[in-house]
Design an enzyme around this catalytic site. Structure first.
Site, PDB file in Angstrom:
ATOM      1  N   ASP A  13       0.825  -1.224   0.000  1.00  0.00           N
ATOM      2  CA  ASP A  13       0.000   0.000   0.000  1.00  0.00           C
ATOM      3  C   ASP A  13       0.855   1.269   0.000  1.00  0.00           C
ATOM      4  O   ASP A  13       0.447   2.299   0.523  1.00  0.00           O
ATOM      5  CB  ASP A  13      -0.960   0.021   1.203  1.00  0.00           C
ATOM      6  CG  ASP A  13      -1.824  -1.217   1.285  1.00  0.00           C
ATOM      7  OD1 ASP A  13      -2.449  -1.562   0.278  1.00  0.00           O
ATOM      8  OD2 ASP A  13      -1.863  -1.862   2.356  1.00  0.00           O
ATOM      9  N   LYS A  16       2.520   2.313  -5.150  1.00  0.00           N
ATOM     10  CA  LYS A  16       3.331   1.899  -6.310  1.00  0.00           C
ATOM     11  C   LYS A  16       2.668   2.259  -7.626  1.00  0.00           C
ATOM     12  O   LYS A  16       3.340   2.571  -8.609  1.00  0.00           O
ATOM     13  CB  LYS A  16       3.548   0.380  -6.258  1.00  0.00           C
ATOM     14  CG  LYS A  16       4.316  -0.104  -5.044  1.00  0.00           C
ATOM     15  CD  LYS A  16       4.444  -1.608  -5.022  1.00  0.00           C
ATOM     16  CE  LYS A  16       3.137  -2.297  -4.699  1.00  0.00           C
ATOM     17  NZ  LYS A  16       2.647  -2.055  -3.332  1.00  0.00           N
ATOM     18  N   GLY A  40      -3.912  -4.866  -4.653  1.00  0.00           N
ATOM     19  CA  GLY A  40      -4.710  -3.767  -5.193  1.00  0.00           C
ATOM     20  C   GLY A  40      -3.852  -2.594  -5.610  1.00  0.00           C
ATOM     21  O   GLY A  40      -2.981  -2.150  -4.869  1.00  0.00           O
ATOM     22  N   HIS A  41      -4.081  -2.083  -6.822  1.00  0.00           N
ATOM     23  CA  HIS A  41      -3.411  -0.883  -7.307  1.00  0.00           C
ATOM     24  C   HIS A  41      -4.484   0.150  -7.649  1.00  0.00           C
ATOM     25  O   HIS A  41      -5.426  -0.148  -8.381  1.00  0.00           O
ATOM     26  CB  HIS A  41      -2.605  -1.155  -8.586  1.00  0.00           C
ATOM     27  CG  HIS A  41      -1.332  -1.909  -8.351  1.00  0.00           C
ATOM     28  ND1 HIS A  41      -0.551  -1.717  -7.245  1.00  0.00           N
ATOM     29  CD2 HIS A  41      -0.706  -2.858  -9.085  1.00  0.00           C
ATOM     30  CE1 HIS A  41       0.519  -2.511  -7.317  1.00  0.00           C
ATOM     31  NE2 HIS A  41       0.436  -3.222  -8.423  1.00  0.00           N
ATOM     32  N   GLN A 226       2.113  -6.025  -3.342  1.00  0.00           N
ATOM     33  CA  GLN A 226       2.350  -6.032  -1.892  1.00  0.00           C
ATOM     34  C   GLN A 226       3.649  -5.278  -1.555  1.00  0.00           C
ATOM     35  O   GLN A 226       3.978  -4.323  -2.228  1.00  0.00           O
ATOM     36  CB  GLN A 226       2.359  -7.467  -1.341  1.00  0.00           C
ATOM     37  CG  GLN A 226       1.014  -8.159  -1.345  1.00  0.00           C
ATOM     38  CD  GLN A 226       0.837  -9.065  -2.549  1.00  0.00           C
ATOM     39  OE1 GLN A 226       1.769  -9.525  -3.165  1.00  0.00           O
ATOM     40  NE2 GLN A 226      -0.411  -9.322  -2.901  1.00  0.00           N
ATOM     41  N   GLY A 304     -10.659  -2.687   1.687  1.00  0.00           N
ATOM     42  CA  GLY A 304     -11.412  -1.574   2.267  1.00  0.00           C
ATOM     43  C   GLY A 304     -11.107  -1.359   3.740  1.00  0.00           C
ATOM     44  O   GLY A 304     -11.645  -0.446   4.372  1.00  0.00           O
TER      45      GLY A 304
END
Length: 439
Positions: A13, A16, A40-41, A226, A304
């Site tokens: 997080d 990136k 997630g990106h 990650q 979330g």
């Protein structure tokens, strides 16, 4: 032939996607080499926000070869939804290629993960619940299903599924999901997945080698997932992901040899966050922690969940720089620190019982949990200043420049990119490895 790896250098997080997006415009190929839909990106591109979980964010640029490499694990239902979502927004999927060696996350993998987390109760890892860990477990245990298996004849695929069913039933007994009791159902599910992958499946290692031979000057960009502290070997085990998020995973998970890498950029925040459980020496439980979470909008793209927030940890950052061989740092969210009277950098740990000062990141989690941070305290800057408008290092307030130099000195790696806002243009290039398209 520039080959650049952009890796998370903290607990994930780190932001990136913004750095990757800027480099992707110049790249010939963008590669995801590990991880699954737990990665997630979030990218802000031309005023629109995109959230990628499986897919490389290079898809924002038509004609770029976008690869999901052999080291990735793919959840077919999630992939299908993401493909439909990006297609609906007009993105070109023709350049997407999925390695035939990538592994499939099956429905029973989600059941296994849920069962494991429930059993661990108060000691649970805090996973995303996407079945990533069990998929990698089966991969290493030689019980996985690869993308290429979906295209085998019925007899060959059935033999593999029978092996999986037999072992799983022996392991879980009567509690095993119904799907694993019936090989015909497993075979039917695999046949259902086949057309989803058919337009994209390829020997991606061969494709990349062919690209480099045909276009030796093409930029190849590795899109890390990650962060280094979640690496299954070098992270805060067992509170980690199930793949190698550090530089070694780039080569193993793509098929490109290490000698081709020309630059490794570690992405960090000007403070520190993590999702999930595990020791976090600089974690803040006060109003400053709330300030960072609220102003930095620290909520996971995939989960979330609210992220845990703390001060920048130079001990952790030095360790990350060492194991990844970082050439430079992209430092994100400097603007979030505006409004703080004082800013801390953790430059060492002090053991609570022995009072010994520790300057190397411990392998033992018990030791790490017993440490408290030793801080270097620096002044904040005028809260009325809007850092999002700054485009040159020299135009930053002196206090911000002092903070950046302190980070460089503590970590031992130069800061090449400084993000002062979420927009691509809200970026300062400071001795970047190559021109980046922040405009």
């Amino acid at each position: 032939m520039p080959v650049i790896a952009v890796l998370g250098a903290q607990w994930g997080d780190e932001g990136k996607a913004k750095i990757i997006d800027a480099l992707a415009e110049q790249a010939g190929a963008i590669i995801r080499s590990q991880g699954g839909c737990n990665a997630g990106h979030t990218v802000v591109h031309q005023g629109e926000t995109y959230k990628f979980h499986h897919l490389p964010s290079g898809l924002l640029y038509p004609g770029k070869l976008c690869v999901m490499g052999p080291g990735t694990v793919i959840h077919p239902e999630v992939l299908q939804k993401e493909l439909e979502a990006v297609a609906a927004r007009g993105l070109d999927l023709s350049a997407l290629k999925i390695s035939e060696r990538a592994h499939i996350t099956m429905p029973y993998h989600l059941w296994q993960e849920e069962r494991q987390e429930y059993a661990l109760s108060a000691h649970k890892i805090g996973t995303t619940g996407k079945g990533i860990g069990p998929t990698y477990m089966d991969k290493v245990g030689r019980l996985g299903i690869r993308v290429s298996d979906l295209f085998e004849d019925d007899d060959t695929l059935r033999a593999q599924l029978e092996r999986i069913s037999t072992v799983k039933q022996a392991f879980y007994g009567s509690q095993v999901p119904e799907l694993l009791k019936n090989v015909d159902d497993l075979l039917a599910l695999c046949r259902q997945y086949q057309p989803l992958f058919a337009p994209y499946v390829a020997d991606t290692s061969e494709l990349l080698q062919a690209l480099l031979e045909a276009k030796p000057d093409a930029l190849v960009l590795f899109e890390g997932a990650q962060g280094a502290m979640l690496d299954v070997d070098y992270g805060t085990y067992p509170f980690v992901t199930s793949s190698n998020t550090t530089i070694g995973g780039v080569c193993v998970g793509s098929g490109l040899p290490p000698k081709m890498l020309t630059h490794t950029m570690g992405v960090m925040k000007a403070y520190l966050t993590r999702v999930g459980n595990g020791p976090f020496p600089t974690e803040l439980f006060d109003e400053i922690g709330d300030f960072l979470a609220d102003k930095g909008r620290e909520f996971g793209t995939t989960t979330g969940r609210k992220r845990r927030c703390g001060w920048f940890d130079a001990v952790q950052a030095r360790y990350s720089a060492q194991i990844n061989g970082l050439d430079s740092i992209a430092l994100n969210k400097l603007d979030v620190l505006t409004g703080l009277d004082e800013i801390n950098i953790c430059v060492g740990y002090r053991h609570r019982k022995t009072h010994a000062v520790i300057e190397r990141f411990p392998t033992r989690l018990g030791l790490l949990a017993d440490c408290e941070p030793v801080y270097q305290t620096l002044p904040g800057w005028d809260p009325s200043l809007d850092l999002t408008k700054v485009r040159r290092f020299e135009d930053l307030p002196q206090e911000a420049q002092q903070l950046l130099r302190a980070i460089e000195q503590s970590v031992g790696v130069p800061v090449s990119v400084i993000s002062v806002g979420p927009d691509r243009a809200e970026t300062i290039l400071h001795e970047a490895p190559l021109p980046m398209a922040f405009a």
